[in-house]
Design a protein around this motif. Sequence first.
Motif, PDB file in Angstrom:
ATOM      1  N   GLN A 209      37.160  46.176  45.649  1.00 25.23           N
ATOM      2  CA  GLN A 209      38.159  45.130  45.431  1.00 25.23           C
ATOM      3  C   GLN A 209      38.132  44.080  46.530  1.00 25.23           C
ATOM      4  OE1 GLN A 209      41.929  47.099  44.832  1.00 25.23           O
ATOM      5  NE2 GLN A 209      41.615  47.194  42.620  1.00 25.23           N
ATOM      6  N   GLU A 210      37.853  44.477  47.764  1.00 27.04           N
ATOM      7  CA  GLU A 210      37.800  43.505  48.856  1.00 27.04           C
ATOM      8  C   GLU A 210      36.669  42.506  48.651  1.00 27.04           C
ATOM      9  OE1 GLU A 210      38.130  44.649  52.908  1.00 27.04           O
ATOM     10  OE2 GLU A 210      39.611  46.197  52.471  1.00 27.04           O
ATOM     11  N   GLU A 211      35.493  42.995  48.246  1.00 27.82           N
ATOM     12  CA  GLU A 211      34.354  42.111  48.008  1.00 27.82           C
ATOM     13  C   GLU A 211      34.660  41.154  46.856  1.00 27.82           C
ATOM     14  OE1 GLU A 211      30.895  40.018  47.895  1.00 27.82           O
ATOM     15  OE2 GLU A 211      31.613  41.315  49.519  1.00 27.82           O
TER      16      GLU A 211
ATOM     17  N   ALA B 166      37.562  40.201  45.865  1.00 25.23           N
ATOM     18  CA  ALA B 166      38.587  39.276  46.351  1.00 25.23           C
ATOM     19  C   ALA B 166      37.954  38.131  47.133  1.00 25.23           C
ATOM     20  CB  ALA B 166      39.606  40.018  47.217  1.00 25.23           C
ATOM     21  N   LYS B 167      36.980  38.436  47.992  1.00 25.29           N
ATOM     22  CA  LYS B 167      36.283  37.378  48.749  1.00 25.29           C
ATOM     23  C   LYS B 167      35.585  36.414  47.803  1.00 25.29           C
ATOM     24  CE  LYS B 167      35.432  40.201  52.837  1.00 25.29           C
ATOM     25  NZ  LYS B 167      34.425  40.982  53.574  1.00 25.29           N
TER      26      LYS B 167
ATOM     27  N   MET C  83      40.678  35.268  46.974  1.00 22.25           N
ATOM     28  CA  MET C  83      42.026  35.810  46.886  1.00 22.25           C
ATOM     29  C   MET C  83      42.116  37.081  47.710  1.00 22.25           C
ATOM     30  SD  MET C  83      41.727  37.049  42.875  1.00 22.25           S
ATOM     31  CE  MET C  83      43.444  37.036  42.667  1.00 22.25           C
ATOM     32  N   THR C  84      43.256  37.737  47.687  1.00 22.73           N
ATOM     33  CA  THR C  84      43.438  38.967  48.446  1.00 22.73           C
ATOM     34  C   THR C  84      43.039  40.175  47.602  1.00 22.73           C
ATOM     35  OG1 THR C  84      45.705  39.325  47.691  1.00 22.73           O
ATOM     36  CG2 THR C  84      45.406  37.949  49.675  1.00 22.73           C
ATOM     37  N   GLN C  85      42.805  41.305  48.293  1.00 24.18           N
ATOM     38  CA  GLN C  85      42.499  42.551  47.595  1.00 24.18           C
ATOM     39  C   GLN C  85      43.665  42.950  46.714  1.00 24.18           C
ATOM     40  OE1 GLN C  85      44.134  45.726  48.590  1.00 24.18           O
ATOM     41  NE2 GLN C  85      43.220  46.591  46.752  1.00 24.18           N
ATOM     42  N   ALA C  86      44.883  42.757  47.214  1.00 25.13           N
ATOM     43  CA  ALA C  86      46.072  43.095  46.420  1.00 25.13           C
ATOM     44  C   ALA C  86      46.125  42.249  45.146  1.00 25.13           C
ATOM     45  CB  ALA C  86      47.338  42.898  47.246  1.00 25.13           C
ATOM     46  N   GLY C  87      45.696  40.999  45.253  1.00 26.77           N
ATOM     47  CA  GLY C  87      45.662  40.125  44.075  1.00 26.77           C
ATOM     48  C   GLY C  87      44.675  40.617  43.034  1.00 26.77           C
TER      49      GLY C  87
ATOM     50  N   SER D 259      43.727  43.751  42.657  1.00 28.22           N
ATOM     51  CA  SER D 259      44.322  44.957  42.080  1.00 28.22           C
ATOM     52  C   SER D 259      45.345  44.590  41.013  1.00 28.22           C
ATOM     53  CB  SER D 259      44.979  45.795  43.172  1.00 28.22           C
ATOM     54  OG  SER D 259      45.574  46.950  42.613  1.00 28.22           O
ATOM     55  N   LYS D 260      46.161  43.601  41.310  1.00 30.67           N
ATOM     56  CA  LYS D 260      47.181  43.166  40.346  1.00 30.67           C
ATOM     57  C   LYS D 260      46.526  42.626  39.075  1.00 30.67           C
ATOM     58  CE  LYS D 260      51.205  40.179  39.934  1.00 30.67           C
ATOM     59  NZ  LYS D 260      52.060  39.185  40.586  1.00 30.67           N
TER      60      LYS D 260
END
Length: 107
Positions: free
Chosen positions: A49-51, A53-54, A58-62, A64-65
């Motif tokens: 999710q972090e990759e 997101a980059k 956006m953010t990792q939390a975004g 996930s949402k």
Amino acid sequence: MAKNFSDLVQPILDDPVRAARVAKFADEALQDVIAYQFAELRRGLGIDQEELAKRLGMTQAGVSKLEHSADPKLSTLRKLIEGLGGTLTIHAEIDGRTIRLAHSAAA
């Protein structure tokens, strides 16, 4: 005597409250399956999710949402798929004919 499935289900379907509850549970289960399938696709591609997101800014939390969104917009699905390096294509099948409704180019 054993009853068949339709005999067991009919009283539930005939009761509007119970039928609505069953429909709600079915919808929630489908949403969970879609979220699981998307996460499995992402993991299968070796992307966390972090990759992602980059890639999407956006953010990792975004991310996930978005993955767990109950009813994602077409633009959201397109963004997620393109972030994975893919192409989102949507087809409708009507009377044996297939019609392309949407297509996006990979980012």
